[in-house]
Each structure stands twice: as C-alpha cells, then as structure tokens.
Design a protein around this motif. Structure first.
Motif, short mmCIF file in Angstrom:
data_model
loop_
_atom_site.label_atom_id
_atom_site.label_comp_id
_atom_site.label_asym_id
_atom_site.label_seq_id
_atom_site.Cartn_x
_atom_site.Cartn_y
_atom_site.Cartn_z
N LEU A 1 126.28 -19.52 55.97
CA LEU A 1 127.62 -19.18 55.52
C LEU A 1 127.68 -18.80 54.05
O LEU A 1 128.53 -18.01 53.65
CB LEU A 1 128.58 -20.35 55.78
N ASP A 2 126.78 -19.37 53.24
CA ASP A 2 126.82 -19.11 51.80
C ASP A 2 126.75 -17.62 51.50
O ASP A 2 127.22 -17.19 50.44
CB ASP A 2 125.64 -19.80 51.11
N TYR A 3 126.15 -16.84 52.35
CA TYR A 3 125.91 -15.43 52.07
C TYR A 3 126.82 -14.51 52.86
O TYR A 3 126.52 -13.34 53.08
CB TYR A 3 124.45 -15.09 52.36
N SER A 4 127.93 -15.05 53.33
CA SER A 4 128.83 -14.21 54.12
C SER A 4 130.27 -14.63 53.88
O SER A 4 130.53 -15.61 53.20
CB SER A 4 128.48 -14.32 55.60
N ALA A 5 131.15 -13.85 54.44
CA ALA A 5 132.57 -14.18 54.45
C ALA A 5 133.00 -14.44 55.88
O ALA A 5 132.43 -13.90 56.81
CB ALA A 5 133.38 -13.05 53.84
N ILE A 6 134.01 -15.27 56.01
CA ILE A 6 134.61 -15.51 57.32
C ILE A 6 136.07 -15.13 57.26
O ILE A 6 136.78 -15.50 56.31
CB ILE A 6 134.48 -16.98 57.73
N GLY A 7 136.50 -14.39 58.24
CA GLY A 7 137.90 -14.01 58.35
C GLY A 7 138.52 -14.59 59.61
O GLY A 7 137.84 -14.74 60.63
N TRP A 8 139.79 -14.93 59.51
CA TRP A 8 140.58 -15.34 60.67
C TRP A 8 141.55 -14.21 61.00
O TRP A 8 142.24 -13.70 60.11
CB TRP A 8 141.35 -16.62 60.39
N PHE A 9 141.61 -13.87 62.26
CA PHE A 9 142.49 -12.83 62.75
C PHE A 9 143.28 -13.39 63.93
O PHE A 9 142.89 -14.39 64.53
CB PHE A 9 141.69 -11.60 63.19
N ARG A 10 144.37 -12.74 64.27
CA ARG A 10 145.13 -13.17 65.43
C ARG A 10 145.68 -11.96 66.17
O ARG A 10 145.91 -10.91 65.57
CB ARG A 10 146.26 -14.11 65.04
N GLN A 11 145.88 -12.16 67.46
CA GLN A 11 146.43 -11.10 68.28
C GLN A 11 147.42 -11.69 69.27
O GLN A 11 147.05 -12.53 70.10
CB GLN A 11 145.33 -10.34 69.02
N ALA A 12 148.65 -11.26 69.14
CA ALA A 12 149.71 -11.68 70.06
C ALA A 12 149.80 -10.68 71.20
O ALA A 12 149.39 -9.52 71.04
CB ALA A 12 151.04 -11.77 69.32
N ILE B 1 137.71 -15.94 53.60
CA ILE B 1 137.10 -16.67 52.50
C ILE B 1 135.70 -16.13 52.23
O ILE B 1 134.95 -15.87 53.18
CB ILE B 1 137.05 -18.18 52.80
N ASN B 2 135.40 -15.93 50.95
CA ASN B 2 134.05 -15.60 50.54
C ASN B 2 133.31 -16.92 50.36
O ASN B 2 133.63 -17.69 49.46
CB ASN B 2 134.05 -14.82 49.23
N ASN B 3 132.34 -17.19 51.19
CA ASN B 3 131.68 -18.48 51.14
C ASN B 3 130.79 -18.65 49.92
O ASN B 3 130.45 -19.76 49.55
CB ASN B 3 130.86 -18.69 52.42
N SER B 4 130.47 -17.57 49.24
CA SER B 4 129.61 -17.67 48.06
C SER B 4 130.35 -18.31 46.88
O SER B 4 129.78 -19.10 46.14
CB SER B 4 129.10 -16.30 47.65
N ASP B 5 131.63 -17.95 46.72
CA ASP B 5 132.38 -18.47 45.58
C ASP B 5 133.69 -19.15 45.96
O ASP B 5 134.42 -19.62 45.10
CB ASP B 5 132.65 -17.37 44.56
#
Length: 123
Positions: free
Chosen positions: A29-40, A51-55
């Motif tokens: 995770l330190d070297y990537s970003a995670i995004g949350w998305f949603r679909q109704a 979130i940028n997991n690096s900083d």
C-alpha cells in the motif's frame, strides 16, 4: 496478483454510521493510492474519496466532505472509509480500487477493483 476485498456494508438508518474496509493483497500500500467509489442503481459510478498511502494526503467528493473519513492501516494493509451522518442518497454499492496516485477526477488510473459492498441507508 493484486486483490482488493471490501467489507463492512449493510443497512443503516439515516444519520447512522458504517465503516467500510478495503483489504489489499499482492501489493504494498505504501507505493499506491486507494480510491473509494460508489454506484447507485441507474447512475454512473462516482468517486467518493481517495488516499495517497505514501504521504497520507486525501481527497473527498463535495457530497461527503465533513461526513466521511478515509484512513489507512499499513500494518493491516487495509484502507478504511468511516461514514457518518449517512443519508439515503449515500445508498450505493461501494468499491475500492488502486491507482498510482489519488484522484477523483477520472477512474482511468484505477487498475484493480474489488467486488463491492452494498450500503443501504433507509429507515
């Protein structure tokens, strides 16, 4: 092989809270970003938070600012989405995905996706 698994969805009354989890395997995770998305139902998938997991830098959609908080746990290789003051319009399937950098402008950089978790806000 990268795998993302979401959990924590459910049925909650308006004003309630839920915490979604996105457990990652096969990547650091330190070297990537995670995004949350949603679909109704009947709507396009939209970005909620990332979130940028690096900083630890984050971004939020205007519709959830002040109500949702994204956070990471390096030891658990997991990203959480704390959702408070939930509204019926938050009802959707929520997905997490990984990208090189945090962005909510486009989904193009997001390469790996989880299977989604249903969030229903209803009395």
């Amino acid at each position: 092989q990268v795998q993302l698994v979401e959990s924590g969805g459910g049925l909650v009354p308006p004003g309630g809270s839920l915490r979604l989890s996105c457990a990652a395997s096969g990547l650091i995770l330190d070297y990537s970003a995670i995004g949350w998305f949603r679909q109704a139902p009947g709507k396009y998938r939209e970005g909620v938070s990332c979130i940028n997991n690096s900083d630890g830098s984050t971004d939020y959609a205007d519709s959830v600012k002040g109500r949702f908080t994204i956070a990471r746990d390096h030891a658990e290789n997991t990203v959480y989405l704390q959702m408070n003051s939930l509204k019926p319009e938050d009802t959707a399937v929520y997905y997490c995905a990984t990208a090189p950098m945090c962005t909510l402008v486009t989904m193009t950089p997001y390469e790996h996706w989880g299977q989604g978790t249903q969030v229903t806000v209803s009395s």
